[in-house]
Design a protein around this motif. Structure first.
Motif, PDB file in Angstrom:
ATOM      1  N   THR A 214      16.759  47.451-101.248  1.00  0.00           N
ATOM      2  CA  THR A 214      15.504  47.879-101.149  1.00  0.00           C
ATOM      3  C   THR A 214      14.787  48.537-102.650  1.00  0.00           C
ATOM      4  O   THR A 214      13.688  48.055-102.878  1.00  0.00           O
ATOM      5  CB  THR A 214      15.724  49.165-100.349  1.00  0.00           C
ATOM      6  OG1 THR A 214      16.168  48.455 -98.910  1.00  0.00           O
ATOM      7  CG2 THR A 214      14.264  50.036 -99.701  1.00  0.00           C
ATOM      8  N   ARG A 215      15.557  48.985-103.398  1.00  0.00           N
ATOM      9  CA  ARG A 215      14.949  49.389-104.806  1.00  0.00           C
ATOM     10  C   ARG A 215      14.493  48.287-105.436  1.00  0.00           C
ATOM     11  O   ARG A 215      13.685  48.414-106.296  1.00  0.00           O
ATOM     12  CB  ARG A 215      16.152  50.301-105.442  1.00  0.00           C
ATOM     13  CG  ARG A 215      16.032  51.435-105.000  1.00  0.00           C
ATOM     14  CD  ARG A 215      17.099  52.546-106.176  1.00  0.00           C
ATOM     15  NE  ARG A 215      18.484  52.002-106.144  1.00  0.00           N
ATOM     16  CZ  ARG A 215      19.405  52.290-104.933  1.00  0.00           C
ATOM     17  NH1 ARG A 215      19.236  53.248-104.035  1.00  0.00           N
ATOM     18  NH2 ARG A 215      20.855  51.963-105.437  1.00  0.00           N
ATOM     19  N   SER A 216      15.249  46.945-105.255  1.00  0.00           N
ATOM     20  CA  SER A 216      14.945  45.928-106.127  1.00  0.00           C
ATOM     21  C   SER A 216      13.632  45.146-105.377  1.00  0.00           C
ATOM     22  O   SER A 216      13.065  44.230-106.205  1.00  0.00           O
ATOM     23  CB  SER A 216      15.974  45.008-106.126  1.00  0.00           C
ATOM     24  OG  SER A 216      16.164  44.453-105.009  1.00  0.00           O
ATOM     25  N   GLY A 217      13.062  45.605-104.224  1.00  0.00           N
ATOM     26  CA  GLY A 217      12.091  45.191-103.815  1.00  0.00           C
ATOM     27  C   GLY A 217      12.248  43.895-102.657  1.00  0.00           C
ATOM     28  O   GLY A 217      11.406  43.205-102.456  1.00  0.00           O
TER      29      GLY A 217
ATOM     30  N   THR B   8      12.999  41.553 -99.821  1.00  0.00           N
ATOM     31  CA  THR B   8      12.372  41.377 -98.526  1.00  0.00           C
ATOM     32  C   THR B   8      13.355  40.420 -97.700  1.00  0.00           C
ATOM     33  O   THR B   8      13.567  39.446 -97.921  1.00  0.00           O
ATOM     34  CB  THR B   8      10.962  41.141 -98.397  1.00  0.00           C
ATOM     35  OG1 THR B   8      10.221  41.797 -99.130  1.00  0.00           O
ATOM     36  CG2 THR B   8      10.454  40.970 -96.979  1.00  0.00           C
TER      37      THR B   8
ATOM     38  N   ASP C 253       5.695  40.562 -96.530  1.00  0.00           N
ATOM     39  CA  ASP C 253       5.597  41.869 -97.367  1.00  0.00           C
ATOM     40  C   ASP C 253       4.373  42.600 -97.013  1.00  0.00           C
ATOM     41  O   ASP C 253       3.579  42.056 -96.429  1.00  0.00           O
ATOM     42  CB  ASP C 253       5.254  41.266 -98.807  1.00  0.00           C
ATOM     43  CG  ASP C 253       6.399  40.780 -99.775  1.00  0.00           C
ATOM     44  OD1 ASP C 253       7.458  41.272 -99.091  1.00  0.00           O
ATOM     45  OD2 ASP C 253       6.527  39.964-100.211  1.00  0.00           O
TER      46      ASP C 253
END
Length: 173
Positions: free
Chosen positions: A162-165, A167, A173
């Motif tokens: 989640t922290r790294s983005g 999906t 997105d």
């Protein structure tokens, strides 16, 4: 599984053969489900604290199997085999888990992935064939603590995603 006794009262016929562990994970259900169902994710977090996993083969489909080795922190290797029995994305997985295909001491597990706002409540319900097998898993192999640590590892892994983005597949997105 609940049944009704002769006096009309509900009697739980599996409680002495069951282990239930749950955890709320700070990530959307689709991401938690994907982390549990794709070997590229699964091999990074599976197992209790200090364990690592080597996958020999992986086919995530009903009737498919995950053949793997868990490596304990003390250097002990544990041969493992999971056969997927039911898959309902992103809600539920049912599986049969043993040391090898056709293991007479295998156990059944079901995992439910319940939305809890932006978080996910995962419930891991494990049913052993006998009370003695359950007791051995709890006492000798520390199944409750190991299950809790495994879900802790999952929570930490998806937090990093989640922290790294990251999906999950199928989510825009």
């Amino acid at each position: 599984m609940t049944t009704t006794g002769s006096g009309g009262e509900a009697a739980d016929v599996t409680a002495d053969r069951e282990v239930v562990i749950s955890r709320v994970i700070d990530a959307p259900r689709e991401l938690v489900f994907e982390a549990f169902t794709q070997v590229g994710h699964l091999s990074r977090w599976w197992g209790p604290k200090g364990f690592t996993t080597t996958t020999r083969s992986f086919a995530f489909r009903v009737g498919g199997a995950w053949d793997f080795v868990m490596h304990g922190p003390d250097g002990t290797d544990y041969q493992e085999w999971i056969t997927w029995r039911e898959i309902v994305p992103p809600e539920r997985i049912a599986l049969l888990h043993g040391e090898h295909r056709d293991d007479p001491n295998s156990f059944e597990s079901s995992l439910t992935f319940e939305p809890a706002g932006e978080r996910t409540r995962i419930v891991m319900r494990t049913l052993f064939r006998t009370k003695e097998l359950r007791d051995e898993a709890v006492e000798k192999y520390h199944a409750v603590e190991g299950g809790e640590q495994t879900l802790d590892n999952l929570a930490g892994y998806v937090a990093d995603l989640t922290r790294s983005g990251f999906t999950p597949e199928g989510v825009a997105d």
